[in-house]
Design an enzyme around this catalytic site. Structure first.
Site, PDB file in Angstrom:
ATOM      1  CG  ASP A  90      -2.010   0.821   1.166  1.00  0.00           C
ATOM      2  OD1 ASP A  90      -1.871   1.806   0.545  1.00  0.00           O
ATOM      3  OD2 ASP A  90      -3.096   0.509   2.050  1.00  0.00           O
ATOM      4  CG  ASP A 101      -4.131   5.407   0.006  1.00  0.00           C
ATOM      5  OD1 ASP A 101      -3.246   4.657  -0.014  1.00  0.00           O
ATOM      6  OD2 ASP A 101      -4.698   5.728   0.940  1.00  0.00           O
ATOM      7  CG  HIS A 161      -9.232   7.285   3.359  1.00  0.00           C
ATOM      8  ND1 HIS A 161      -8.101   7.674   2.365  1.00  0.00           N
ATOM      9  CD2 HIS A 161      -8.645   5.744   3.091  1.00  0.00           C
ATOM     10  CE1 HIS A 161      -7.204   7.167   2.249  1.00  0.00           C
ATOM     11  NE2 HIS A 161      -7.166   5.857   2.907  1.00  0.00           N
ATOM     12  CG  HIS A 169      -7.795   8.766   7.382  1.00  0.00           C
ATOM     13  ND1 HIS A 169      -8.931   7.582   6.662  1.00  0.00           N
ATOM     14  CD2 HIS A 169      -6.482   8.194   6.750  1.00  0.00           C
ATOM     15  CE1 HIS A 169      -8.263   6.461   6.158  1.00  0.00           C
ATOM     16  NE2 HIS A 169      -7.260   6.790   6.202  1.00  0.00           N
ATOM     17  CD  GLU A 194      -7.829   2.084   1.921  1.00  0.00           C
ATOM     18  OE1 GLU A 194      -7.201   0.926   1.872  1.00  0.00           O
ATOM     19  OE2 GLU A 194      -8.010   3.312   2.770  1.00  0.00           O
ATOM     20  CD  GLU A 288      -6.189   2.324  -0.474  1.00  0.00           C
ATOM     21  OE1 GLU A 288      -5.014   2.311  -0.582  1.00  0.00           O
ATOM     22  OE2 GLU A 288      -7.022   3.276  -0.183  1.00  0.00           O
TER      23      GLU A 288
HETATM   24 MN    MN Z   1      -3.928   3.134   0.681  1.00  0.00          MN
HETATM   25 MN    MN Z   2      -5.896   4.032   1.557  1.00  0.00          MN
END
Ligand code: MN
Ligand code: MN
Length: 302
Positions: A90, A101, A161, A169, A194, A288
């Site tokens: 990630d 992200d 998010h 976030h 995600e 994600e």
């Molecule tokens: Mn991530």
């Molecule tokens: Mn994330």
């Protein structure tokens, strides 16, 4: 675009972050292999992001088996990718604070393949479904339904998010199950989607353990000059984004700044995020990417 949406310049920075993320994803397979040291993998990913013209939005996460999220190797960590494991990579890229992200799962045991497929397909379905005006829970329902098709279970306390500049976030979450989350998804908002997936007998929740990813908590209470120096660096360099000790001590500052780092921890100026581990120690897959929400759909930033 309509008011409240992104300016052309912001859009371009998001797209650049997405292009960098896409190139990093393409190269991951070369380095994520059984027996490879996890610290080296994370440092390679973070290095590629910089080479390609971005900055890491947070320390590269590597989650092995039941470790679902928020693990990054600490300094000197000698862990290698175990045989027959399932591994989540990630990583986040930012360009001037505009973040993409992303996460990819690698499977080194065919028994886990369906988890990876379920996570990838849930992400695909959610991406097809998302558009301005829906509720966050509508996307959760899509994800939950898709995961059920593969006979697995969503990890219900991990969510996608909303993101904003220098903020990973930004208040609103995107659940991985049907929920009471009535938030509306609006045009021009940026979301990380995600899905996290575990085996049918898994708990489908996570518990926290000590971690190596840090955040800035407060600036007051620092006595030592070196601690103040490190704190100022963190503030200026990361602007509220998460960071790792290995980026700072023995990198920007020499190793004898370790005392300053410890002071910041003791004074609670900085604090670690917990590593999130599946509550029954069951294997977890994750998929994600980041999208900009449009009136009739979305644009994927990858
Ligand atoms: Mn991530
Ligand atoms: Mn994330």
């Amino acid at each position: 675009m309509t008011s409240g949406a992104l300016s052309g310049q912001e859009y371009e920075k998001y797209r650049m972050a997405g292009r960098i993320a896409s190139k990093v994803k393409d190269r991951l397979r070369e380095i994520v292999r059984e027996g490879e040291p996890v610290l080296e993998i994370c440092e390679r990913v973070e290095g590629w992001i910089v080479e390609l013209g971005g900055r890491p939005a947070f320390p590269c996460n590597i989650g092995i088996n039941e470790v679902a999220a928020h693990f990054t190797p600490g300094p000197g960590d000698e862990t290698r990718i175990p045989e027959n494991s399932i591994v989540k990579l990630d990583f986040g890229v930012h360009v001037d604070g505009y973040i993409s992200d992303n996460a990819v799962t690698y499977v080194f045991d065919p028994r886990y393949e369906y988890l990876r497929i379920a996570a990838d397909e849930a992400l695909r379905s959610a991406t097809e479904a998302i558009r301005a005006g829906l509720r966050a829970s509508d996307i959760g329902a899509v994800i939950e339904r898709e995961i059920a098709k593969y006979g697995c279970k969503p990890v219900r306390d991990l969510t996608g998010h909303k993101m904003e500049r220098y903020t990973i976030h930004a208040g609103k979450s995107l659940p991985n199950v049907r929920s009471i989350n009535g938030n509306r998804i609006l045009e021009g908002e940026v979301y990380a989607i995600e899905p996290f997936v575990t085996i049918p007998s898994g708990a489908g929740t996570v518990v926290g353990r000590d971690g190596q990813i840090y955040r800035l908590v407060k600036e007051k209470g620092v006595k030592g000059d070196r601690a103040r120096e490190v704190l100022d660096f963190i503030k200026r360099e990361y602007r509220g984004l998460p960071f790792a000790q290995r980026w700072i001590i023995g990198a920007h500052f020499p190793m004898d700044y370790m005392g300053a780092w410890r002071e910041l921890l003791e004074k609670r100026c900085i604090a670690p995020y917990p590593v999130l581990v599946e509550a029954s120690n069951s294997p977890v897959a994750q998929s994600e990417h980041t999208v900009i929400v449009l009136r009739d759909g979305c644009e994927v930033l990858a």
